[in-house]
Write an enzyme that holds these catalytic residues in place. Structure first.
Site, mmCIF file in Angstrom:
data_model
loop_
_atom_site.group_PDB
_atom_site.id
_atom_site.type_symbol
_atom_site.label_atom_id
_atom_site.label_comp_id
_atom_site.label_asym_id
_atom_site.label_seq_id
_atom_site.Cartn_x
_atom_site.Cartn_y
_atom_site.Cartn_z
ATOM 1 C CG ASP A 28 48.839 23.404 39.597
ATOM 2 O OD1 ASP A 28 48.950 24.481 40.210
ATOM 3 O OD2 ASP A 28 48.646 22.313 40.163
ATOM 4 C CE1 TYR B 151 54.317 21.623 42.940
ATOM 5 C CE2 TYR B 151 55.669 21.254 40.994
ATOM 6 C CZ TYR B 151 54.797 20.786 41.947
ATOM 7 O OH TYR B 151 54.393 19.474 41.919
#
Length: 229
Positions: free
Chosen positions: A119, A226
């Site tokens: 991430d 996201y």
């Protein structure tokens, strides 16, 4: 002068203890105003509980003090060099956080073993080479910056916002001082996760490349989706 930046850098330094990234005064945070060409950094050896915005030291891009009565962090030359080498960063954090420093002392990159790592970092978190005796004896802190920049000849500093300095500890950076702290917390977390993963399975292998890229680019880049922005 630079009151907003000072408040941000103070807040970031205080978060070092909040997130248990430091013992005693073993860490420092800086931020930069690119337009004014000024760096604000923690003074050397001052306890976080005593630290105020007025204690922070203002430097020019040559590392010279232009405001403040205290000595800047002993790591100042490293910070200054990195701001010059990495023109898109706005804040730098250095700590001796336990898990990341353990990897640094072992001289090992932190491998990307899962999506938490993916991430935030698009590859392994690199460990620099060992410094030569001459680099240590003369201009040690400046040469620390140079060896970090050398390591990032093979990495994108915006996609890997942290490094392990061999035998020393982690440096992280970000868009500003608070973002650099965020990345330092993540680095410490994935350092611990990686250690435990290897202890549980000595044959563990890096995350699948497709999964790694999916997690990284859904949070970063032109097609990121996201979050709410």
């Amino acid at each position: 002068m630079l009151e907003t930046l000072k408040k941000e850098v103070l807040a970031a330094n205080l978060k070092l203890q909040e997130h248990q990234l430091v013992t005693f005064t073993w860490g420092n945070v800086s931020g930069i105003d690119r337009e004014k060409e000024r760096i604000v950094i923690k003074p050397s050896g001052v306890e976080y509980s005593d630290l105020t915005a007025d204690d922070l030291v203002v430097l020019n891009l040559d590392g010279e003090v232009v405001e403040g009565s205290l000595k800047p962090s002993s790591d100042t030359p490293t910070h200054v060099y990195l701001y010059k080498a990495f023109p898109n960063i706005g804040g730098i954090v250095h700590t001796h956080s336990q898990w990341a420093t353990s990897w640094a002392q072992s001289g090992r990159d932190i491998p990307p073993l899962g999506t938490t790592h993916a991430d935030y970092f698009d590859s392994a978190i690199p460990c620099t080479r060992e410094m030569y005796d001459e680099e240590i004896i003369h201009d040690y802190e400046l040469n620390t910056g140079k060896v970090i920049a050398e390591t990032f000849q093979h990495h994108n500093y915006e996609q890997v916002p942290g490094v392990l300095v061999n035998n020393h500890g982690p440096f992280c950076w970000g868009t500003d001082a608070l973002n650099a702290i965020h990345n330092a917390v993540v680095l410490e977390t994935v350092a611990e996760m990686a250690y435990h993963s290897i202890m549980l399975n000595k044959d563990v292998t890096p995350i699948n490349t497709v999964l790694h890229e999916k997690h990284f680019y859904r949070k970063h880049g032109a097609n990121a989706y996201y979050g709410q922005s």
